[in-house]
Design a protein around this motif. Sequence first.
Motif, PDB file in Angstrom:
ATOM      1  N   UNK A 250     -14.798  -9.307   0.868  1.00 53.25           N
ATOM      2  CA  UNK A 250     -13.531  -9.017   0.186  1.00 53.25           C
ATOM      3  C   UNK A 250     -13.076  -7.574   0.467  1.00 53.25           C
ATOM      4  N   UNK A 251     -11.823  -7.436   0.851  1.00 56.52           N
ATOM      5  CA  UNK A 251     -11.218  -6.115   1.017  1.00 56.52           C
ATOM      6  C   UNK A 251     -10.810  -5.652  -0.382  1.00 56.52           C
ATOM      7  N   UNK A 252     -11.192  -4.437  -0.798  1.00 59.19           N
ATOM      8  CA  UNK A 252     -11.028  -4.086  -2.215  1.00 59.19           C
ATOM      9  C   UNK A 252      -9.593  -3.711  -2.595  1.00 59.19           C
ATOM     10  N   UNK A 253      -8.661  -4.599  -2.263  1.00 60.33           N
ATOM     11  CA  UNK A 253      -7.253  -4.340  -2.558  1.00 60.33           C
ATOM     12  C   UNK A 253      -6.643  -5.531  -3.266  1.00 60.33           C
ATOM     13  N   UNK A 254      -5.798  -5.266  -4.265  1.00 58.22           N
ATOM     14  CA  UNK A 254      -4.951  -6.303  -4.834  1.00 58.22           C
ATOM     15  C   UNK A 254      -3.584  -6.077  -4.214  1.00 58.22           C
ATOM     16  N   UNK A 255      -3.125  -7.066  -3.485  1.00 61.07           N
ATOM     17  CA  UNK A 255      -1.854  -6.941  -2.773  1.00 61.07           C
ATOM     18  C   UNK A 255      -0.794  -7.648  -3.613  1.00 61.07           C
TER      19      UNK A 255
ATOM     20  N   UNK B 154     -11.215   4.215   4.439  1.00 60.97           N
ATOM     21  CA  UNK B 154     -11.787   3.081   5.178  1.00 60.97           C
ATOM     22  C   UNK B 154     -11.903   1.787   4.396  1.00 60.97           C
ATOM     23  N   UNK B 155     -10.976   1.557   3.451  1.00 61.35           N
ATOM     24  CA  UNK B 155     -11.010   0.269   2.732  1.00 61.35           C
ATOM     25  C   UNK B 155     -10.492  -0.831   3.649  1.00 61.35           C
ATOM     26  N   UNK B 156      -9.574  -0.465   4.547  1.00 60.11           N
ATOM     27  CA  UNK B 156      -9.101  -1.399   5.570  1.00 60.11           C
ATOM     28  C   UNK B 156      -8.563  -0.570   6.729  1.00 60.11           C
ATOM     29  N   UNK B 157      -8.607  -1.164   7.927  1.00 59.02           N
ATOM     30  CA  UNK B 157      -8.102  -0.472   9.117  1.00 59.02           C
ATOM     31  C   UNK B 157      -6.592  -0.681   9.226  1.00 59.02           C
TER      32      UNK B 157
ATOM     33  N   UNK C  59      -2.242  -7.851   6.925  1.00 59.66           N
ATOM     34  CA  UNK C  59      -2.078  -8.164   5.500  1.00 59.66           C
ATOM     35  C   UNK C  59      -0.596  -8.159   5.114  1.00 59.66           C
ATOM     36  N   UNK C  60       0.144  -7.153   5.601  1.00 58.37           N
ATOM     37  CA  UNK C  60       1.580  -7.071   5.281  1.00 58.37           C
ATOM     38  C   UNK C  60       2.326  -8.278   5.845  1.00 58.37           C
ATOM     39  N   UNK C  61       2.043  -8.619   7.106  1.00 58.94           N
ATOM     40  CA  UNK C  61       2.744  -9.743   7.736  1.00 58.94           C
ATOM     41  C   UNK C  61       2.414 -11.054   7.019  1.00 58.94           C
ATOM     42  N   UNK C  62       1.136 -11.246   6.701  1.00 57.39           N
ATOM     43  CA  UNK C  62       0.745 -12.486   6.008  1.00 57.39           C
ATOM     44  C   UNK C  62       1.357 -12.557   4.616  1.00 57.39           C
ATOM     45  N   UNK C  63       1.362 -11.423   3.917  1.00 65.23           N
ATOM     46  CA  UNK C  63       1.915 -11.408   2.555  1.00 65.23           C
ATOM     47  C   UNK C  63       3.390 -11.802   2.572  1.00 65.23           C
ATOM     48  N   UNK C  64       4.140 -11.314   3.554  1.00 63.34           N
ATOM     49  CA  UNK C  64       5.562 -11.688   3.645  1.00 63.34           C
ATOM     50  C   UNK C  64       5.719 -13.174   3.944  1.00 63.34           C
ATOM     51  N   UNK C  65       4.850 -13.711   4.792  1.00 60.23           N
ATOM     52  CA  UNK C  65       4.912 -15.160   5.075  1.00 60.23           C
ATOM     53  C   UNK C  65       4.595 -15.962   3.823  1.00 60.23           C
ATOM     54  N   UNK C  66       3.565 -15.520   3.097  1.00 61.17           N
ATOM     55  CA  UNK C  66       3.198 -16.214   1.854  1.00 61.17           C
ATOM     56  C   UNK C  66       4.383 -16.148   0.884  1.00 61.17           C
ATOM     57  N   UNK C  67       5.007 -14.990   0.798  1.00 65.29           N
ATOM     58  CA  UNK C  67       6.147 -14.834  -0.113  1.00 65.29           C
ATOM     59  C   UNK C  67       7.293 -15.768   0.271  1.00 65.29           C
ATOM     60  N   UNK C  68       7.611 -15.822   1.553  1.00 69.44           N
ATOM     61  CA  UNK C  68       8.700 -16.703   1.997  1.00 69.44           C
ATOM     62  C   UNK C  68       8.380 -18.161   1.678  1.00 69.44           C
ATOM     63  N   UNK C  69       7.157 -18.548   2.011  1.00 70.12           N
ATOM     64  CA  UNK C  69       6.798 -19.953   1.804  1.00 70.12           C
ATOM     65  C   UNK C  69       6.783 -20.306   0.311  1.00 70.12           C
ATOM     66  N   UNK C  70       6.117 -19.460  -0.482  1.00 71.64           N
ATOM     67  CA  UNK C  70       6.001 -19.776  -1.915  1.00 71.64           C
ATOM     68  C   UNK C  70       7.351 -19.688  -2.624  1.00 71.64           C
ATOM     69  N   UNK C  71       8.202 -18.735  -2.214  1.00 76.16           N
ATOM     70  CA  UNK C  71       9.530 -18.640  -2.836  1.00 76.16           C
ATOM     71  C   UNK C  71      10.296 -19.937  -2.629  1.00 76.16           C
ATOM     72  N   UNK C  72      10.202 -20.485  -1.413  1.00 74.41           N
ATOM     73  CA  UNK C  72      10.877 -21.747  -1.101  1.00 74.41           C
ATOM     74  C   UNK C  72      10.253 -22.916  -1.843  1.00 74.41           C
TER      75      UNK C  72
ATOM     76  N   UNK D 128      -9.902 -11.163   2.691  1.00 77.37           N
ATOM     77  CA  UNK D 128     -11.290 -10.889   3.044  1.00 77.37           C
ATOM     78  C   UNK D 128     -11.483 -11.004   4.539  1.00 77.37           C
ATOM     79  N   UNK D 129     -12.581 -10.380   5.009  1.00 77.01           N
ATOM     80  CA  UNK D 129     -12.912 -10.446   6.434  1.00 77.01           C
ATOM     81  C   UNK D 129     -13.884 -11.580   6.694  1.00 77.01           C
ATOM     82  N   UNK D 130     -13.632 -12.300   7.791  1.00 74.88           N
ATOM     83  CA  UNK D 130     -14.651 -13.225   8.299  1.00 74.88           C
ATOM     84  C   UNK D 130     -15.087 -12.682   9.654  1.00 74.88           C
ATOM     85  N   UNK D 131     -16.382 -12.732   9.876  1.00 76.52           N
ATOM     86  CA  UNK D 131     -16.937 -12.147  11.101  1.00 76.52           C
ATOM     87  C   UNK D 131     -17.218 -13.219  12.128  1.00 76.52           C
TER      88      UNK D 131
END
Length: 251
Positions: A86-91, A141-144, A151-164, A181-184
């Motif tokens: 888990x990346x320690x951020x609430x977006x 170094x919480x995220x690169x 994260x920003x691009x995905x969040x906007x996609x999630x917002x567009x999809x969920x808003x619709x 979160x990161x998967x390796x």
Amino acid sequence: MTRRKKIYEGKAKILYEGPEPGTLIQYFKDDATAFNAQKKAVLEGKGVINNRISEYVMTRLNAIGVHNHFIKRLNLREQLIKEVEIIPLEVVCRNVAAGSLSTRLGIPEGQVLPRSIIEFYYKRDYLNDPLVTEEHITAFNWAATQEIDDILATTLRVNDFLSGMFGAIGITLVDFKIEFGRVWEGDFSRVILADEISPDSCRLWDSTTNEKLDKDRFRRDLGNVIESYTEVARRLGIMNEMPTVIQGGKG
Ligand code: TMP
Ligand code: ASP
């Protein structure tokens, strides 16, 4: 039944060891907390509804290529998920002013924002999840930088999809909080959506009346919390799969 190893217990969910390496079981509790757990209650049936709503949303997101940790729902309260770091951020993504944005900046609740605004909060209960900037995230170094861009691009996609998706059932997506979160894969990692998406983590207002159908009903003592979560599930068309106790609507 064999005893499973508990990996982590949060305020609303528990993570157990999964059946295979790289998997976990996410258990949805009925516990509700607000204001960093200063306010607590048990809302009977909440875990069952959030498990089902989050399954539905994550499945729909996966179908449009928003990769996430959800694998499958196992039963009323549990889902099988991919283990992530888990990346320690609430977006938080906001479309309409409400909550801490209104308080912090004096913008009246309900005012439509000139554009969607994404904020980062450092996920640390003992600090009360403070608002942070990309400068803090990269410096500590919480995220690169590349991860923040993803994260920003995905969040906007999630917002567009969920808003619709919510708009189509008469619900305004005011704001929401997601986690990543990161998967390796060998030496390389990629960032995927994790945690949950439910009325606990979104502000959802009836588009006609502006009635709140989310956790603000609990935070602000508005009553009918479970009834409102149930209404969201009903409009999403997933109520028929709920147990009769919840379908009955009392909570
Ligand atoms: P806020 O206005 O209180 O900052 O909340 C923004 C959004 O994030 C709202 O949809 C509720 C959600 N949220 C959580 O999911 N967890 C939290 O701990 C907080 C503070 C907010
Ligand atoms: N989930 C957070 C807590 O317990 C805050 C919130 O959702 O309002 O305390």
